[in-house]
Design a protein around this motif. Structure first.
Motif, PDB file in Angstrom:
ATOM      1  N   GLY A  85      40.979  22.691  43.471  1.00 29.03           N
ATOM      2  CA  GLY A  85      40.595  23.967  44.063  1.00 29.03           C
ATOM      3  C   GLY A  85      39.425  24.586  43.318  1.00 29.03           C
ATOM      4  O   GLY A  85      38.965  24.055  42.302  1.00 29.03           O
ATOM      5  N   LYS A  86      38.942  25.705  43.846  1.00 31.58           N
ATOM      6  CA  LYS A  86      37.887  26.431  43.142  1.00 31.58           C
ATOM      7  C   LYS A  86      38.028  27.922  43.398  1.00 31.58           C
ATOM      8  O   LYS A  86      38.603  28.348  44.401  1.00 31.58           O
ATOM      9  CB  LYS A  86      36.496  25.938  43.545  1.00 31.58           C
ATOM     10  N   VAL A  87      37.497  28.696  42.482  1.00 38.49           N
ATOM     11  CA  VAL A  87      37.526  30.152  42.582  1.00 38.49           C
ATOM     12  C   VAL A  87      36.313  30.599  43.393  1.00 38.49           C
ATOM     13  O   VAL A  87      35.188  30.188  43.105  1.00 38.49           O
ATOM     14  CB  VAL A  87      37.488  30.791  41.175  1.00 38.49           C
ATOM     15  N   VAL A  88      36.538  31.437  44.409  1.00 39.93           N
ATOM     16  CA  VAL A  88      35.420  31.992  45.176  1.00 39.93           C
ATOM     17  C   VAL A  88      35.224  33.481  44.892  1.00 39.93           C
ATOM     18  O   VAL A  88      34.187  34.041  45.219  1.00 39.93           O
ATOM     19  CB  VAL A  88      35.569  31.742  46.701  1.00 39.93           C
ATOM     20  N   GLN A  89      36.237  34.123  44.282  1.00 37.99           N
ATOM     21  CA  GLN A  89      36.128  35.514  43.837  1.00 37.99           C
ATOM     22  C   GLN A  89      36.943  35.644  42.564  1.00 37.99           C
ATOM     23  O   GLN A  89      38.158  35.467  42.589  1.00 37.99           O
ATOM     24  CB  GLN A  89      36.642  36.478  44.899  1.00 37.99           C
ATOM     25  N   ASP A  90      36.273  35.924  41.459  1.00 35.21           N
ATOM     26  CA  ASP A  90      36.958  36.062  40.175  1.00 35.21           C
ATOM     27  C   ASP A  90      37.990  37.180  40.225  1.00 35.21           C
ATOM     28  O   ASP A  90      37.970  38.036  41.120  1.00 35.21           O
ATOM     29  CB  ASP A  90      35.950  36.348  39.065  1.00 35.21           C
ATOM     30  N   VAL A  91      38.838  37.198  39.224  1.00 32.50           N
ATOM     31  CA  VAL A  91      39.911  38.183  39.125  1.00 32.50           C
ATOM     32  C   VAL A  91      39.339  39.597  39.135  1.00 32.50           C
ATOM     33  O   VAL A  91      38.405  39.909  38.402  1.00 32.50           O
ATOM     34  CB  VAL A  91      40.743  37.954  37.840  1.00 32.50           C
ATOM     35  N   MET A  92      39.927  40.426  39.990  1.00 35.55           N
ATOM     36  CA  MET A  92      39.578  41.850  40.080  1.00 35.55           C
ATOM     37  C   MET A  92      40.816  42.644  39.684  1.00 35.55           C
ATOM     38  O   MET A  92      41.923  42.303  40.101  1.00 35.55           O
ATOM     39  CB  MET A  92      39.161  42.207  41.512  1.00 35.55           C
ATOM     40  N   ASP A  93      40.646  43.698  38.915  1.00 35.95           N
ATOM     41  CA  ASP A  93      41.767  44.520  38.476  1.00 35.95           C
ATOM     42  C   ASP A  93      41.770  45.819  39.277  1.00 35.95           C
ATOM     43  O   ASP A  93      40.796  46.571  39.248  1.00 35.95           O
ATOM     44  CB  ASP A  93      41.635  44.812  36.981  1.00 35.95           C
ATOM     45  N   PHE A  94      42.867  46.074  40.001  1.00 35.53           N
ATOM     46  CA  PHE A  94      42.992  47.269  40.830  1.00 35.53           C
ATOM     47  C   PHE A  94      43.964  48.288  40.244  1.00 35.53           C
ATOM     48  O   PHE A  94      44.469  49.144  40.950  1.00 35.53           O
ATOM     49  CB  PHE A  94      43.421  46.884  42.248  1.00 35.53           C
ATOM     50  N   GLY A  95      44.242  48.177  38.950  1.00 36.95           N
ATOM     51  CA  GLY A  95      45.107  49.153  38.294  1.00 36.95           C
ATOM     52  C   GLY A  95      46.553  48.705  38.207  1.00 36.95           C
ATOM     53  O   GLY A  95      47.062  48.509  37.119  1.00 36.95           O
ATOM     54  N   ASP A  96      47.226  48.530  39.355  1.00 33.09           N
ATOM     55  CA  ASP A  96      48.615  48.078  39.306  1.00 33.09           C
ATOM     56  C   ASP A  96      48.782  46.633  39.772  1.00 33.09           C
ATOM     57  O   ASP A  96      49.888  46.118  39.831  1.00 33.09           O
ATOM     58  CB  ASP A  96      49.543  49.020  40.069  1.00 33.09           C
ATOM     59  N   PHE A  97      47.668  45.974  40.102  1.00 32.37           N
ATOM     60  CA  PHE A  97      47.712  44.546  40.416  1.00 32.37           C
ATOM     61  C   PHE A  97      46.346  43.924  40.193  1.00 32.37           C
ATOM     62  O   PHE A  97      45.334  44.608  40.144  1.00 32.37           O
ATOM     63  CB  PHE A  97      48.192  44.289  41.854  1.00 32.37           C
ATOM     64  N   LYS A  98      46.357  42.592  40.029  1.00 28.78           N
ATOM     65  CA  LYS A  98      45.125  41.806  39.941  1.00 28.78           C
ATOM     66  C   LYS A  98      45.046  40.949  41.198  1.00 28.78           C
ATOM     67  O   LYS A  98      46.068  40.518  41.722  1.00 28.78           O
ATOM     68  CB  LYS A  98      45.148  40.871  38.732  1.00 28.78           C
ATOM     69  N   LEU A  99      43.819  40.650  41.629  1.00 27.45           N
ATOM     70  CA  LEU A  99      43.605  39.856  42.830  1.00 27.45           C
ATOM     71  C   LEU A  99      42.425  38.922  42.605  1.00 27.45           C
ATOM     72  O   LEU A  99      41.414  39.319  42.017  1.00 27.45           O
ATOM     73  CB  LEU A  99      43.306  40.788  44.013  1.00 27.45           C
ATOM     74  N   ALA A 100      42.562  37.678  43.031  1.00 22.54           N
ATOM     75  CA  ALA A 100      41.468  36.704  42.999  1.00 22.54           C
ATOM     76  C   ALA A 100      41.564  35.872  44.268  1.00 22.54           C
ATOM     77  O   ALA A 100      42.623  35.798  44.896  1.00 22.54           O
ATOM     78  CB  ALA A 100      41.569  35.802  41.780  1.00 22.54           C
ATOM     79  N   TYR A 101      40.448  35.250  44.654  1.00 26.58           N
ATOM     80  CA  TYR A 101      40.447  34.391  45.837  1.00 26.58           C
ATOM     81  C   TYR A 101      40.082  32.970  45.443  1.00 26.58           C
ATOM     82  O   TYR A 101      39.159  32.746  44.661  1.00 26.58           O
ATOM     83  CB  TYR A 101      39.476  34.926  46.889  1.00 26.58           C
ATOM     84  N   ILE A 102      40.820  32.025  46.008  1.00 30.27           N
ATOM     85  CA  ILE A 102      40.729  30.612  45.700  1.00 30.27           C
ATOM     86  C   ILE A 102      40.509  29.840  46.993  1.00 30.27           C
ATOM     87  O   ILE A 102      40.920  30.277  48.058  1.00 30.27           O
ATOM     88  CB  ILE A 102      42.072  30.144  45.078  1.00 30.27           C
TER      89      ILE A 102
END
Length: 116
Positions: A85-102
């Motif tokens: 796989g590969k990362v298309v959007q690095d980890v983003m911090d939204f305060g109460d959760f983190k989100l990334a797209y693979i």
């Protein structure tokens, strides 16, 4: 085991597309947060998942992505890369959760969510 906890519909006109889903399926759309319109698709005591509609980014302008909740977003990213796989959007911090797209090994996009 990681579970699918939501979906995201990417659109080039999230406001119009949100209205479509509300009118056609009766989804309850909330005011947007970070350009993301949260969508409640039914009562919480019934089987199903909620999600949202957002302005599609350059790497995924239109389509549907599942959101998978993980224990550790960094470990899940490392495993995804290890398995093609590969990362298309690095980890983003939204305060109460983190989100990334693979993107998986055959090109399917999905999101990873780690709650605090």
């Amino acid at each position: 085991m990681s579970r699918v906890v939501g979906f995201e519909i990417s659109s080039q006109d999230a406001a119009t597309q949100s209205k479509f889903y509300a009118d056609v399926f009766g989804w309850e759309l909330s005011e947007p947060n970070w350009g993301y319109y949260p969508a409640k698709t039914g009562p919480s005591d019934k089987t199903g998942i909620d999600g949202g509609i957002a302005q599609g980014p350059e790497h995924f302008p239109v389509g549907v992505r599942l959101q998978i909740q993980v224990e550790s977003i960094e470990e899940s990213i490392a495993k995804a890369i290890e398995h093609g796989g590969k990362v298309v959007q690095d980890v983003m911090d939204f305060g109460d959760f983190k989100l990334a797209y693979i993107v998986d090994s055959v090109g399917v996009h999905y999101g990873l969510i780690e709650n605090y």
